[in-house]
Design a protein around this motif. Structure first.
Motif, PDB file in Angstrom:
ATOM      1  N   MET A 119     -10.819  14.261  47.241  1.00  0.00           N
ATOM      2  CA  MET A 119     -10.924  14.297  48.705  1.00  0.00           C
ATOM      3  C   MET A 119     -10.896  12.919  49.350  1.00  0.00           C
ATOM      4  O   MET A 119     -10.870  12.818  50.578  1.00  0.00           O
ATOM      5  N   VAL A 159     -20.365  20.691  52.479  1.00  0.00           N
ATOM      6  CA  VAL A 159     -19.890  22.071  52.629  1.00  0.00           C
ATOM      7  C   VAL A 159     -20.985  23.074  52.265  1.00  0.00           C
ATOM      8  O   VAL A 159     -20.917  24.228  52.675  1.00  0.00           O
ATOM      9  N   VAL A 163     -19.309  10.321  49.705  1.00  0.00           N
ATOM     10  CA  VAL A 163     -19.739  10.495  48.308  1.00  0.00           C
ATOM     11  C   VAL A 163     -19.262  11.854  47.801  1.00  0.00           C
ATOM     12  O   VAL A 163     -19.939  12.549  47.061  1.00  0.00           O
ATOM     13  N   ARG A 188     -15.696  16.820  37.633  1.00  0.00           N
ATOM     14  CA  ARG A 188     -15.713  15.651  36.729  1.00  0.00           C
ATOM     15  C   ARG A 188     -14.846  15.856  35.505  1.00  0.00           C
ATOM     16  O   ARG A 188     -14.375  14.890  34.922  1.00  0.00           O
ATOM     17  N   ALA A 204     -25.265  16.572  49.788  1.00  0.00           N
ATOM     18  CA  ALA A 204     -26.043  17.438  48.885  1.00  0.00           C
ATOM     19  C   ALA A 204     -25.632  17.236  47.424  1.00  0.00           C
ATOM     20  O   ALA A 204     -26.071  17.979  46.541  1.00  0.00           O
ATOM     21  N   GLY A 205     -24.816  16.232  47.160  1.00  0.00           N
ATOM     22  CA  GLY A 205     -24.353  15.967  45.794  1.00  0.00           C
ATOM     23  C   GLY A 205     -25.491  15.531  44.888  1.00  0.00           C
ATOM     24  O   GLY A 205     -26.582  15.176  45.348  1.00  0.00           O
ATOM     25  N   SER A 222     -20.116  -0.234  42.939  1.00  0.00           N
ATOM     26  CA  SER A 222     -21.485  -0.725  42.841  1.00  0.00           C
ATOM     27  C   SER A 222     -21.711  -1.703  41.695  1.00  0.00           C
ATOM     28  O   SER A 222     -22.651  -2.499  41.749  1.00  0.00           O
ATOM     29  N   TYR A 282     -30.244   0.027  38.748  1.00  0.00           N
ATOM     30  CA  TYR A 282     -28.876   0.333  39.171  1.00  0.00           C
ATOM     31  C   TYR A 282     -28.916   1.339  40.308  1.00  0.00           C
ATOM     32  O   TYR A 282     -28.446   1.104  41.406  1.00  0.00           O
ATOM     33  N   PRO A 333     -13.782   6.592  42.102  1.00  0.00           N
ATOM     34  CA  PRO A 333     -12.498   5.921  42.190  1.00  0.00           C
ATOM     35  C   PRO A 333     -11.920   6.127  43.577  1.00  0.00           C
ATOM     36  O   PRO A 333     -12.012   7.220  44.140  1.00  0.00           O
ATOM     37  N   HIS A 376     -15.140   0.965  37.269  1.00  0.00           N
ATOM     38  CA  HIS A 376     -16.320   0.120  37.014  1.00  0.00           C
ATOM     39  C   HIS A 376     -16.004  -0.961  35.974  1.00  0.00           C
ATOM     40  O   HIS A 376     -16.393  -2.112  36.115  1.00  0.00           O
ATOM     41  N   PRO A 419     -13.377  12.686  43.966  1.00  0.00           N
ATOM     42  CA  PRO A 419     -12.190  11.828  44.162  1.00  0.00           C
ATOM     43  C   PRO A 419     -11.005  12.520  44.829  1.00  0.00           C
ATOM     44  O   PRO A 419     -10.279  11.883  45.587  1.00  0.00           O
TER      45      PRO A 419
HETATM   46  N1  LIG Z   1     -20.895   4.099  42.013  1.00  0.00           N
HETATM   47  C1  LIG Z   1     -21.507   4.899  41.163  1.00  0.00           C
HETATM   48  O1  LIG Z   1     -22.268   4.482  40.325  1.00  0.00           O
HETATM   49  C2  LIG Z   1     -21.293   6.368  41.258  1.00  0.00           C
HETATM   50  C3  LIG Z   1     -22.205   7.233  40.656  1.00  0.00           C
HETATM   51  C4  LIG Z   1     -21.983   8.592  40.765  1.00  0.00           C
HETATM   52  C5  LIG Z   1     -20.884   9.076  41.428  1.00  0.00           C
HETATM   53  N2  LIG Z   1     -20.006   8.202  41.989  1.00  0.00           N
HETATM   54  C6  LIG Z   1     -18.835   8.696  42.733  1.00  0.00           C
HETATM   55  O2  LIG Z   1     -19.296   9.418  43.850  1.00  0.00           O
HETATM   56  C7  LIG Z   1     -18.449  10.525  44.117  1.00  0.00           C
HETATM   57  C8  LIG Z   1     -19.283  11.804  44.085  1.00  0.00           C
HETATM   58  O3  LIG Z   1     -19.788  11.990  42.785  1.00  0.00           O
HETATM   59  P1  LIG Z   1     -21.082  12.918  42.504  1.00  0.00           P
HETATM   60  O4  LIG Z   1     -21.224  12.993  41.046  1.00  0.00           O
HETATM   61  O5  LIG Z   1     -22.220  12.448  43.312  1.00  0.00           O
HETATM   62  O6  LIG Z   1     -20.517  14.312  43.026  1.00  0.00           O
HETATM   63  P2  LIG Z   1     -21.249  15.708  43.308  1.00  0.00           P
HETATM   64  O7  LIG Z   1     -20.296  16.766  42.860  1.00  0.00           O
HETATM   65  O8  LIG Z   1     -22.638  15.711  42.760  1.00  0.00           O
HETATM   66  O9  LIG Z   1     -21.374  15.732  44.883  1.00  0.00           O
HETATM   67  C9  LIG Z   1     -20.269  15.899  45.744  1.00  0.00           C
HETATM   68  C10 LIG Z   1     -20.749  16.607  46.988  1.00  0.00           C
HETATM   69  O10 LIG Z   1     -19.645  16.683  47.895  1.00  0.00           O
HETATM   70  C11 LIG Z   1     -19.742  17.931  48.554  1.00  0.00           C
HETATM   71  N3  LIG Z   1     -18.469  18.274  49.162  1.00  0.00           N
HETATM   72  C12 LIG Z   1     -17.366  18.792  48.550  1.00  0.00           C
HETATM   73  N4  LIG Z   1     -16.405  19.007  49.472  1.00  0.00           N
HETATM   74  C13 LIG Z   1     -16.876  18.609  50.677  1.00  0.00           C
HETATM   75  C14 LIG Z   1     -16.340  18.584  51.999  1.00  0.00           C
HETATM   76  N5  LIG Z   1     -15.094  18.991  52.266  1.00  0.00           N
HETATM   77  N6  LIG Z   1     -17.127  18.137  52.993  1.00  0.00           N
HETATM   78  C15 LIG Z   1     -18.387  17.734  52.745  1.00  0.00           C
HETATM   79  N7  LIG Z   1     -18.953  17.733  51.505  1.00  0.00           N
HETATM   80  C16 LIG Z   1     -18.198  18.162  50.483  1.00  0.00           C
HETATM   81  C17 LIG Z   1     -20.160  18.895  47.454  1.00  0.00           C
HETATM   82  O11 LIG Z   1     -20.685  20.099  47.997  1.00  0.00           O
HETATM   83  C18 LIG Z   1     -21.205  18.064  46.722  1.00  0.00           C
HETATM   84  O12 LIG Z   1     -22.499  18.285  47.250  1.00  0.00           O
HETATM   85  C19 LIG Z   1     -17.355  10.470  43.047  1.00  0.00           C
HETATM   86  O13 LIG Z   1     -16.243   9.781  43.538  1.00  0.00           O
HETATM   87  C20 LIG Z   1     -18.003   9.676  41.928  1.00  0.00           C
HETATM   88  O14 LIG Z   1     -17.089   9.001  41.096  1.00  0.00           O
HETATM   89  C21 LIG Z   1     -20.206   6.870  41.935  1.00  0.00           C
END
Ligand SMILES: NC(=O)c1ccc[n+]([C@@H]2O[C@H](COP(=O)([O-])OP(=O)(O)OC[C@H]3O[C@@H](n4cnc5c(N)ncnc54)[C@H](O)[C@@H]3O)[C@@H](O)[C@H]2O)c1
Length: 403
Positions: free
Chosen positions: A97, A56, A92, A196, A30-31, A144, A339, A117, A216, A95
């Motif tokens: 976790m 969660v 996803v 963040r 749901a992130g 990525s 991207y 990371p 990155h 970090p």
């Molecule tokens: N490669 C890329 O381009 C890229 C882009 C964005 C984010 N990221 C990485 O992806 C990761 C997530 O980033 P985001 O911005 O999407 O985060 P976000 O905060 O939008 O989403 C994280 C999700 O994890 C859920 N969560 C938290 N604890 C949990 C648990 N115990 N069990 C299940 N779900 C749980 C949260 O409820 C939330 O929905 C980070 O490590 C970030 O650096 C990478």
């Protein structure tokens, strides 16, 4: 449906894949930022069955599973890990976790794809690698930028000797900075998520944005120099300033030497104003002995409303040649430089092939550790006010409990 096949990958403890497709669960589904890219990409990859979502946020994950036609929705990660119908997890989550979740998944016999990371310390990262190895499962860090189409075109040009020996790799990044108009357009997605800018949850201490994006930069820096190791870095710390974007500005320039000391690189943060029309977003110039390549990365190209520039331009032999991997437009950025979701999809496909076909990963777990090390060294350099060798980052050093 999984279909039967030969045992293609046979680690020692008996966790074997014998299928054409991998049953994968998206955790953190749901992130706001990474999850939508993975949710869009996974169903386009014929090596996956997306069998479960987990978050969660129970209501959100239930609604998402119904909307996307995914069979199972979990709000407990422990319950998900007990599900024998799941072969792999795609993490996803934030970090802080990553290590705990990746290690638990490996011990439950699941293959692990984890977003960058990789972790918050070298100790955590190495424990993840050890757990995967002991369990005989694959671990891959979702870097990525190494799978981004234009980056791969540029890398192929370098490997094909289009510019001769690489002399310097110069990166500039990107419209998330000093640019409230772009932030408004993206609806605050990304920066304003609490983990963040939290010192411990991001792992970055006073420099959370660098913790999030440093991997990155260093992965890209190595991609364009034959994946050579980085030996030392020097960061320019910057007064944090005022306002809600302050956490983004902790380090505004980084320089580095690659091992061997003959090639160097730099990254600079200040953004070209959108009014300039062109050259916004992430871009890299690779300067070689006989030519230069300009390649745009995430969100790179022209500002919204301006004609797009080519994703890749080669300057050599007195000529200018442009290249486009043809991956189409981007979903998040106004850019012809896809991207989201293509780079993520390319990386996830590579993960599936490493598990199902026994292919070596294009970005190995050790690469994730290397780019985390360079990122931690960068933050340490900003704190210590001097260059830091990667070899001098202690195993248990974290940016949020730094001396
Ligand atoms: N490669 C890329 O381009 C890229 C882009 C964005 C984010 N990221 C990485 O992806 C990761 C997530 O980033 P985001 O911005 O999407 O985060 P976000 O905060 O939008 O989403 C994280 C999700 O994890 C859920 N969560 C938290 N604890 C949990 C648990 N115990 N069990 C299940 N779900 C749980 C949260 O409820 C939330 O929905 C980070 O490590 C970030 O650096 C990478």
């Amino acid at each position: 449906m999984r279909t039967g096949g030969e045992f293609l990958f046979g680690p020692s403890n008996g966790v074997l894949m014998s299928y054409d497709r991998l049953n994968i669960a998206l955790v953190g589904a749901a992130g706001l930022v990474a999850a939508p890219a993975h949710l869009n990409a996974i169903p386009t990859i014929d090596r996956f069955n997306l069998v479960a979502l987990c978050d969660v946020n129970a209501d959100a994950v239930q609604a998402l599973a119904s909307e996307r036609g995914v069979g199972k929705a979990y709000s407990s990660y422990e319950e998900l890990l007990a599900d024998p119908g799941i072969d792999a997890v795609d993490l996803v989550t934030p970090p802080f976790m990553h290590a705990e979740m990746a290690i638990a998944a490996a011990r439950a016999g699941k293959h692990v794809y984890v977003e960058k990371p990789m972790a918050r310390s070298l100790g955590e990262a190495r424990a993840m690698v050890r757990a995967a190895s002991e369990a005989g499962v694959r671990l891959m860090v979702g870097e990525s930028y190494v799978f981004h189409g234009p980056h791969l075109v540029a890398r192929n040009l370098i490997e094909g000797d289009a510019i001769g020996e690489v002399v310097q790799v110069r990166q500039t990044r990107g419209p998330w900075l000093f640019n409230e108009a772009e932030n408004e357009r993206l609806g605050g997605r990304g920066h304003h998520i609490a983990w963040r800018y939290d010192p411990a949850l991001s792992g970055g201490g006073d420099f959370p944005w660098m913790m999030d994006h440093g991997p990155h930069f260093f992965a890209t820096a190595r991609l364009f120099n034959g994946m050579s190791a980085i030996e030392r870095v020097n960061a320019l710390p910057h007064p944090h300033g005022e306002g809600r974007e302050a956490h983004l500005r902790g380090i505004t320039s980084v320089t580095w030497m690659y091992e061997g000391g003959e090639v160097d690189g730099l990254w600079m943060q200040a953004e070209t104003a959108p009014e300039a029309g062109r050259y916004v977003g992430f871009r890299t110039e690779i300067v070689g002995a006989r030519g230069t390549i300009l390649v745009f990365g995430e969100g790179g190209g022209s500002a919204p409303g301006y004609p797009q520039v080519a994703p890749v331009t080669l300057y050599a032999d007195g000529t200018e040649k442009t290249f486009d991997p043809g991956e189409g437009d981007d979903r998040s950025w106004s850019s012809n430089n896809s991207y989201y979701d293509r780079a993520h999809g390319n990386a996830l496909r590579n993960f599936a092939c490493t598990v199902l076909d026994g292919m070596p990963p294009r970005y190995a777990p050790e690469d994730g550790v290397a780019d985390l090390t360079a990122t931690l060294a960068t933050i340490k350099s900003a704190i210590d006010g001097r260059p830091v060798a990667l070899a001098d980052v202690p195993e248990d050093w974290t940016a949020y409990q730094a001396d």
